[in-house]
Design a protein around this motif. Structure first.
Motif, mmCIF file in Angstrom:
data_model
loop_
_atom_site.group_PDB
_atom_site.id
_atom_site.type_symbol
_atom_site.label_atom_id
_atom_site.label_comp_id
_atom_site.label_asym_id
_atom_site.label_seq_id
_atom_site.Cartn_x
_atom_site.Cartn_y
_atom_site.Cartn_z
ATOM 1 N N ASN A 1 0.819 -1.217 0.000
ATOM 2 C CA ASN A 1 0.000 0.000 0.000
ATOM 3 C C ASN A 1 0.852 1.266 0.000
ATOM 4 N N PHE A 2 2.126 1.140 0.359
ATOM 5 C CA PHE A 2 3.017 2.295 0.418
ATOM 6 C C PHE A 2 4.210 2.044 -0.505
ATOM 7 N N ASN A 3 4.747 3.137 -1.068
ATOM 8 C CA ASN A 3 5.903 2.941 -1.946
ATOM 9 C C ASN A 3 7.146 2.618 -1.122
ATOM 10 N N ILE A 4 8.135 2.060 -1.761
ATOM 11 C CA ILE A 4 9.355 1.595 -1.087
ATOM 12 C C ILE A 4 10.105 2.752 -0.429
ATOM 13 N N SER A 5 10.053 3.919 -1.042
ATOM 14 C CA SER A 5 10.745 5.085 -0.501
ATOM 15 C C SER A 5 10.204 5.441 0.885
ATOM 16 N N ALA A 6 8.891 5.518 1.008
ATOM 17 C CA ALA A 6 8.279 5.875 2.294
ATOM 18 C C ALA A 6 8.634 4.846 3.361
ATOM 19 N N GLN A 7 8.614 3.576 2.995
ATOM 20 C CA GLN A 7 8.903 2.526 3.964
ATOM 21 C C GLN A 7 10.380 2.522 4.368
ATOM 22 N N LEU A 8 11.256 2.736 3.395
ATOM 23 C CA LEU A 8 12.684 2.780 3.668
ATOM 24 C C LEU A 8 13.034 3.966 4.567
ATOM 25 N N PHE A 9 12.463 5.136 4.279
ATOM 26 C CA PHE A 9 12.752 6.308 5.095
ATOM 27 C C PHE A 9 12.160 6.170 6.497
ATOM 28 N N ARG A 10 11.022 5.469 6.637
ATOM 29 C CA ARG A 10 10.442 5.219 7.953
ATOM 30 C C ARG A 10 11.381 4.319 8.760
ATOM 31 N N ILE A 11 11.914 3.291 8.098
ATOM 32 C CA ILE A 11 12.884 2.402 8.762
ATOM 33 C C ILE A 11 14.111 3.213 9.191
ATOM 34 N N ALA A 12 14.602 4.050 8.281
ATOM 35 C CA ALA A 12 15.798 4.859 8.573
ATOM 36 C C ALA A 12 15.550 5.802 9.746
ATOM 37 N N LYS A 13 14.382 6.399 9.793
ATOM 38 C CA LYS A 13 14.071 7.327 10.892
ATOM 39 C C LYS A 13 14.061 6.582 12.227
ATOM 40 N N SER A 14 13.515 5.390 12.216
ATOM 41 C CA SER A 14 13.484 4.579 13.433
ATOM 42 C C SER A 14 14.899 4.185 13.862
ATOM 43 N N VAL A 15 15.709 3.745 12.906
ATOM 44 C CA VAL A 15 17.100 3.353 13.195
ATOM 45 C C VAL A 15 17.876 4.557 13.723
ATOM 46 N N MET A 16 17.714 5.703 13.056
ATOM 47 C CA MET A 16 18.418 6.919 13.455
ATOM 48 C C MET A 16 18.035 7.311 14.883
ATOM 49 N N THR A 17 16.768 7.219 15.215
ATOM 50 C CA THR A 17 16.298 7.552 16.563
ATOM 51 C C THR A 17 16.941 6.619 17.590
ATOM 52 N N ASP A 18 16.977 5.330 17.277
ATOM 53 C CA ASP A 18 17.603 4.368 18.194
ATOM 54 C C ASP A 18 19.086 4.670 18.392
ATOM 55 N N LEU A 19 19.782 4.948 17.299
ATOM 56 C CA LEU A 19 21.215 5.255 17.393
ATOM 57 C C LEU A 19 21.459 6.533 18.193
ATOM 58 N N LEU A 20 20.607 7.531 17.992
ATOM 59 C CA LEU A 20 20.757 8.779 18.747
ATOM 60 C C LEU A 20 20.520 8.552 20.231
ATOM 61 N N ARG A 21 19.536 7.725 20.563
ATOM 62 C CA ARG A 21 19.279 7.399 21.977
ATOM 63 C C ARG A 21 20.488 6.697 22.593
ATOM 64 N N LYS A 22 21.015 5.727 21.863
ATOM 65 C CA LYS A 22 22.186 4.995 22.370
ATOM 66 C C LYS A 22 23.372 5.931 22.562
ATOM 67 N N GLN A 23 23.529 6.866 21.623
ATOM 68 C CA GLN A 23 24.619 7.824 21.736
ATOM 69 C C GLN A 23 24.422 8.728 22.955
ATOM 70 N N GLN A 24 23.177 9.121 23.213
ATOM 71 C CA GLN A 24 22.896 9.950 24.395
ATOM 72 C C GLN A 24 23.252 9.203 25.671
ATOM 73 N N VAL A 25 22.891 7.936 25.720
ATOM 74 C CA VAL A 25 23.207 7.128 26.901
ATOM 75 C C VAL A 25 24.719 7.028 27.070
ATOM 76 N N ARG A 26 25.432 6.772 25.965
ATOM 77 C CA ARG A 26 26.900 6.705 26.025
ATOM 78 C C ARG A 26 27.479 8.030 26.492
ATOM 79 N N ASN A 27 26.949 9.135 25.961
ATOM 80 C CA ASN A 27 27.448 10.460 26.347
ATOM 81 C C ASN A 27 27.220 10.713 27.831
#
Length: 182
Positions: free
Chosen positions: A62-88
């Protein structure tokens, strides 16, 4: 676009490679713009494509690949930023806790250096001079011999005896310190 999503869902590696080539740079620069971090951008892109492939069965037609890929990327980026905050935060708390340790260590090192220097000062004048020229100024034995008008062998003897004398006096100092602690 729907067919590309379906092809990837079905495990078509060629369709996946095509999407990778088409979106890799776009995704990278999107994340870079958000995070200002090359490392986070590279990690996010890599993990996003890995997740896209690993979870391909869950893709929606129902959704194009671009929207799904960018949604995945946003989720991954958020997780990485959280982990970086914890490390900091962890790093900051360690930094706050270590200055006392560094100060204690610095004081100990300064005290030890002072003791070594005092031991050097107790050497006979010629031996002290030879030792300082050799160890502090880094002069070779021949140069020291020339400066002090003595033979290179005499220079070597003074250095050997100075080191032996320093070891003995520092060993006595160490024994005194250890017995003081007990």
């Amino acid at each position: 676009m729907e067919s590309i999503v379906q092809d990837i869902k079905n495990g078509n590696i060629e369709s996946f490679k095509m999407i990778y080539q088409q979106y890799h740079s776009k995704l990278y620069f999107y994340v870079l713009k958000c995070t200002h971090s090359v490392y986070l951008s590279e990690e996010t892109v890599q993990l996003s494509f890995i997740l896209l492939w690993e979870r391909r069965e869950k893709l929606s037609t129902n959704f194009n690949i671009s929207a799904q890929l960018f949604r995945i990327a946003k989720s991954v980026m958020t997780d990485l930023l959280r982990k970086q905050q914890v490390r900091n935060r962890h790093t900051e708390s360690m930094v706050r806790e270590t200055p006392d340790w560094h100060m204690e260590t610095d004081l100990t090192v300064k005290e030890e250096l002072k003791r070594v220097y005092n031991s050097i000062e107790q050497l006979s004048p010629i031996r002290k001079n030879v030792f300082k020229l050799s160890r502090f100024e880094g002069l070779p034995h021949k140069e020291i011999a020339k400066q002090l008008s003595i033979s290179p062998k005499t220079v070597e003897n003074h250095i050997v005896r100075a080191i032996r004398q320093l070891k003995d006096s520092l060993l006595l100092l160490l024994i005194a310190m250890v017995s003081h602690l007990l």
